[in-house]
Design an enzyme around this catalytic site. Structure first.
Site, PDB file in Angstrom:
ATOM      1  CE  LYS A  19      48.295  45.209  35.533  1.00  0.00           C
ATOM      2  NZ  LYS A  19      49.217  46.081  36.255  1.00  0.00           N
TER       3      LYS A  19
ATOM      4  CE  LYS B 242      42.124  44.043  39.658  1.00  0.00           C
ATOM      5  NZ  LYS B 242      43.432  44.301  40.136  1.00  0.00           N
TER       6      LYS B 242
ATOM      7  CE  LYS C 272      45.112  52.437  39.564  1.00  0.00           C
ATOM      8  NZ  LYS C 272      46.472  52.738  39.931  1.00  0.00           N
TER       9      LYS C 272
HETATM   10  P1  TYM Z   1      47.438  49.297  42.152  1.00  0.00           P
HETATM   11  O1  TYM Z   1      47.938  50.633  41.780  1.00  0.00           O
HETATM   12  O2  TYM Z   1      46.831  48.428  41.094  1.00  0.00           O
HETATM   13  O3  TYM Z   1      46.384  49.375  43.323  1.00  0.00           O
HETATM   14  C1  TYM Z   1      46.686  50.090  44.507  1.00  0.00           C
HETATM   15  C2  TYM Z   1      46.008  49.482  45.710  1.00  0.00           C
HETATM   16  O4  TYM Z   1      44.581  49.427  45.507  1.00  0.00           O
HETATM   17  C3  TYM Z   1      44.127  48.097  45.734  1.00  0.00           C
HETATM   18  N1  TYM Z   1      43.028  47.832  44.797  1.00  0.00           N
HETATM   19  C4  TYM Z   1      41.830  47.350  45.167  1.00  0.00           C
HETATM   20  N2  TYM Z   1      41.334  47.027  46.384  1.00  0.00           N
HETATM   21  C5  TYM Z   1      40.049  46.592  46.433  1.00  0.00           C
HETATM   22  N3  TYM Z   1      39.268  46.455  45.345  1.00  0.00           N
HETATM   23  C6  TYM Z   1      39.706  46.764  44.106  1.00  0.00           C
HETATM   24  N4  TYM Z   1      38.921  46.654  43.035  1.00  0.00           N
HETATM   25  C7  TYM Z   1      41.061  47.240  43.984  1.00  0.00           C
HETATM   26  N5  TYM Z   1      41.832  47.644  42.926  1.00  0.00           N
HETATM   27  C8  TYM Z   1      43.026  48.002  43.448  1.00  0.00           C
HETATM   28  C9  TYM Z   1      45.329  47.213  45.434  1.00  0.00           C
HETATM   29  O5  TYM Z   1      45.210  45.948  46.064  1.00  0.00           O
HETATM   30  C10 TYM Z   1      46.458  48.030  45.982  1.00  0.00           C
HETATM   31  O6  TYM Z   1      46.581  47.842  47.380  1.00  0.00           O
HETATM   32  N6  TYM Z   1      51.464  46.531  42.447  1.00  0.00           N
HETATM   33  C11 TYM Z   1      50.729  47.523  43.181  1.00  0.00           C
HETATM   34  C12 TYM Z   1      51.527  48.765  43.510  1.00  0.00           C
HETATM   35  C13 TYM Z   1      52.764  48.471  44.261  1.00  0.00           C
HETATM   36  C14 TYM Z   1      52.861  48.090  45.621  1.00  0.00           C
HETATM   37  C15 TYM Z   1      54.241  47.944  45.892  1.00  0.00           C
HETATM   38  C16 TYM Z   1      51.910  47.849  46.607  1.00  0.00           C
HETATM   39  C17 TYM Z   1      54.031  48.565  43.769  1.00  0.00           C
HETATM   40  N7  TYM Z   1      54.931  48.243  44.751  1.00  0.00           N
HETATM   41  C18 TYM Z   1      54.687  47.567  47.153  1.00  0.00           C
HETATM   42  C19 TYM Z   1      52.374  47.469  47.887  1.00  0.00           C
HETATM   43  C20 TYM Z   1      53.756  47.327  48.139  1.00  0.00           C
HETATM   44  C21 TYM Z   1      49.563  47.919  42.325  1.00  0.00           C
HETATM   45  O7  TYM Z   1      49.578  47.796  41.144  1.00  0.00           O
HETATM   46  O8  TYM Z   1      48.577  48.487  42.927  1.00  0.00           O
END
Ligand code: TYM
Length: 336
Positions: free
Chosen positions: A113, A199, A202
């Protein structure tokens, strides 16, 4: 016996896509009966890259509505907004003071990022995994169900908990529980439609690279029709030379609810011209009920507000005692 606890969250940045659904939310839905689920919108994380203040609150409600539309039961799970509990930011600060800088500098997601942000990299982007550790450890979950891309952040969370326990607790009385990641194989890594080695994300500038959960049937069909493929005949899994084929078959498998063996049997002799309309139809069918429920929920703000209020209260009852425990261990005075 009390149920074990799971905790997870998603950033309210833009529309959620199939990766978020298949890698995360779908698994939460399956786990919610068996576990006490704490699910939140990570809005403090959403401002670690430049964001639009006009849309942050609305996006937060959209993610809450998506959770419920995908099948999370708000009567059962605790759904809440990260910024509604100051404990997250406060515990993150305490963790900042025990986390070595070089642990953060080697985080893959930060490096990826940061490149995109150029000169504009904020301290928040670097500190993002520390806040995530606070999100998790406040609720002392047993398991954290996420997609594959979050693995390194969960390892860091475990390291922070272990370090705090080692420095300020004792072996018999650890201060914080060290949680386990839960990464299911199917759907854990949904790849981009334009490049099967990247992957689905967003932040990819190309809309064609992902299927949003709110895409219309026409848009879904068009995106799948245009998805990158290869000139081979026949379709099969697990070929490193055919990442797109593996990804699209995997999507078909989870969206149709079939086993890998059944998909192999059905698709091994197909060409893309036959498979793509089948996948498109399956994706449209799988998303239609979610979209209908999402639209209905977005028209009922009062209902969503009530859920988030109750969620805040239930979350607070767990989070603040954990924060107090950490502050006591670090030796803070109490206000009188
Ligand atoms: P975020 O918002 O990027 O993504 C949310 C969830 O979606 C999963 N994910 C995917 N799984 C499979 N294939 C993909 N292409 C894909 N893109 C996203 C992510 O693995 C995630 O489970 N840092 C985290 C948010 C967060 C969080 C936390 C998660 C903040 N605090 C505490 C768990 C526990 C995030 O950016 O997810």
């Amino acid at each position: 016996m009390a149920k074990q606890r799971i905790l997870s969250g998603i950033q309210p940045t833009g529309n959620l896509h199939l990766g978020n659904y298949l890698g995360a939310i779908r698994n939460w839905v399956e786990l919610q009966d068996q576990y006490d689920a704490f699910l939140f919108m990570a809005d403090l994380h959403a401002i670690t890259v430049p964001h639009d203040p006009q849309r942050l609150a609305d996006n937060t409600y959209k993610v809450a509505a998506t959770y419920i539309a995908c099948g999370i039961d708000p009567e059962q799970a605790t759904i809440f907004v990260q910024s509604h509990l100051s404990a997250h930011a406060e515990l993150a600060w305490l963790f900042n003071c025990i986390t070595p800088l070089n642990w953060l500098e080697r985080m893959i997601q930060f490096k990826e990022k940061a490149v995109k942000q150029g000169e504009n990299v904020s301290i928040g982007l670097l500190d993002y995994p520390v806040l995530q550790a606070a999100d998790i450890l406040l609720y002392e979950p047993d398991l954290v169900p996420v997609g594959e891309d979050q693995k390194q952040h969960l390892e860091l969370t475990r390291d922070i908990a272990a370090r705090l326990n080692f420095q300020y607790g004792s072996e018999d009385t650890p201060i914080l529980k060290v949680p386990e990641p839960m990464i299911r194989e199917a759907g854990a890594r949904v790849m981009s439609l334009t490049d099967g080695t990247k992957k689905m994300s967003k932040s990819d500038p190309s809309e064609q690279s992902r299927i949003d959960l709110t895409d219309s049937p026409e848009v879904i069909t068009k995106k799948i029709k245009r998805a990158k493929t290869d000139p081979e005949r026949g379709l099969w899994f697990d070929d490193p030379a055919r990442p797109e084929c593996h990804n699209l078959l995997g999507l078909y498998m989870v969206l149709s609810g079939q086993t890998k063996a059944a998909v192999v049997a059905e698709c091994q002799d197909m060409g893309w011209g036959q498979f793509k309309p089948l996948l498109a139809e399956t994706a449209v069918q799988a998303l239609a009920p979610i979209q209908a429920k999402f639209n209905a929920l977005m028209g009922d703000r009062a209902y969503l507000e009530q859920i988030l209020k109750t969620g805040q209260e239930k979350a607070a009852a767990v989070a603040y005692p954990t924060l107090a425990k950490v502050k006591d261990a670090l030796g803070f005075s109490h206000p009188v």
